[in-house]
Design a protein around this motif. Sequence first.
Motif, PDB file in Angstrom:
ATOM      1  N   GLY A 209       0.820  -1.202   0.000  1.00 37.32           N
ATOM      2  CA  GLY A 209       0.000   0.000   0.000  1.00 37.32           C
ATOM      3  C   GLY A 209       0.858   1.257   0.000  1.00 37.32           C
ATOM      4  N   ARG A 210       0.205   2.397   0.223  1.00 37.14           N
ATOM      5  CA  ARG A 210       0.870   3.686   0.122  1.00 37.14           C
ATOM      6  C   ARG A 210       1.570   4.093   1.422  1.00 37.14           C
ATOM      7  N   ALA A 211       1.114   3.550   2.551  1.00 35.59           N
ATOM      8  CA  ALA A 211       1.620   3.987   3.854  1.00 35.59           C
ATOM      9  C   ALA A 211       2.879   3.233   4.236  1.00 35.59           C
ATOM     10  N   ALA A 212       3.994   3.927   4.282  1.00 38.00           N
ATOM     11  CA  ALA A 212       5.268   3.282   4.586  1.00 38.00           C
ATOM     12  C   ALA A 212       5.304   2.737   6.006  1.00 38.00           C
ATOM     13  N   CYS A 215       2.921  -0.757   5.836  1.00 39.70           N
ATOM     14  CA  CYS A 215       3.036  -1.762   4.776  1.00 39.70           C
ATOM     15  C   CYS A 215       4.474  -2.254   4.630  1.00 39.70           C
ATOM     16  N   ALA A 216       4.596  -3.554   4.354  1.00 37.96           N
ATOM     17  CA  ALA A 216       5.914  -4.119   4.067  1.00 37.96           C
ATOM     18  C   ALA A 216       6.374  -3.744   2.669  1.00 37.96           C
ATOM     19  N   SER A 225      -4.357   2.752  -2.074  1.00 41.54           N
ATOM     20  CA  SER A 225      -4.794   3.014  -0.705  1.00 41.54           C
ATOM     21  C   SER A 225      -3.644   2.834   0.280  1.00 41.54           C
ATOM     22  N   ARG A 226      -3.822   3.383   1.475  1.00 42.78           N
ATOM     23  CA  ARG A 226      -2.765   3.276   2.488  1.00 42.78           C
ATOM     24  C   ARG A 226      -2.452   1.813   2.786  1.00 42.78           C
ATOM     25  N   ARG A 227      -3.456   1.006   2.970  1.00 42.51           N
ATOM     26  CA  ARG A 227      -3.323  -0.453   3.092  1.00 42.51           C
ATOM     27  C   ARG A 227      -4.192  -1.043   1.979  1.00 42.51           C
ATOM     28  N   GLY A 273      -5.123   0.154  -7.950  1.00 41.14           N
ATOM     29  CA  GLY A 273      -5.551   1.497  -8.339  1.00 41.14           C
ATOM     30  C   GLY A 273      -5.237   1.743  -9.794  1.00 41.14           C
ATOM     31  N   ASP A 274      -4.428   2.773 -10.063  1.00 41.67           N
ATOM     32  CA  ASP A 274      -4.064   3.118 -11.436  1.00 41.67           C
ATOM     33  C   ASP A 274      -2.701   2.549 -11.828  1.00 41.67           C
ATOM     34  N   VAL A 275      -2.144   1.684 -10.992  1.00 43.84           N
ATOM     35  CA  VAL A 275      -0.810   1.140 -11.223  1.00 43.84           C
ATOM     36  C   VAL A 275      -0.910  -0.305 -11.698  1.00 43.84           C
TER      37      VAL A 275
END
Length: 282
Positions: A209-212, A215-216, A225-227, A273-275
């Motif tokens: 996810g986006r949240a360092a 997320c691993a 998303s963050r997760r 998402g868009d990736v």
Amino acid sequence: MTKRRLAAIVHADLAGFTRMMEGAETRTFRHLKAAQNEVWRPAIEAGSGRLVGTAGDAMLAEFGSAVSAVNAAIDIQERMARFNAALRAEQRMLFRIGVHLGEVIVDQEDQNIFGDGVNLAARIQGIAEPGGIAVSRAVRDVTELRIDYAFIDGGDHGFKNVSRPVHVFHVRPASTPRGTLRFEGADSNGLPLAFEIGVGKLAGGAIVGRAADQCALVVAHPTVSRRHARLSLAGDALQIEDLGSTNGTEVDGRAVRSGLPAVFQPGSTIRLGDVKLAVLQV
């Protein structure tokens, strides 16, 4: 003049061909011709088969035995994996391959083949995974695979203009990939994104996810998303589970429902998402 004979038919089609042609027509055509000449023809000849013809992104081949046809299909996909390794993620060519054993009509003038056997091979190809192989029960029943591959039951499928269900099997590596999985690709604007993880680390699950700090595996993109999702190893199967993300998760173009893990493998394409990310074994 025509005649009939029993044949093992291999039908292939390039996943995402229209999109690739719209994005880079000349380059896609060049890569397709290179794949035909450097991968398909040598693999078919090595399996004592015959390339019947090509039409756009589709290819049709005929073999004297189901064993030879399946082995050639595996050889083609393995060669394509090496072929794709030299290309950028968005340029990689993932063929769906369908194999069926049935009677065909042979046109003696040009040696083209027609009939229900060819039509069924094409239908079966349509449900194969990009970069994968699907076969009919008729093929499975008379074929013994190499020790490193296995038939996975794909169930019965109804096809257009086919009066009865067709039982399909997928041909997949018999063991879980070892070493490292690399996920690489880009968003719709061409921003490159990538990450890697050892397969062994997926046994306990890994959040992407986006949240360092949560997320691993971090994909720093606003549509992620963050997760966003969880990657895991269930027995011998690689899985991805959407964690209620805002913009969704897909595997090979199929939506992954929240809470219902979906199987993926090297050669699959995952969208967060868009990736869009190609899954590679390194």
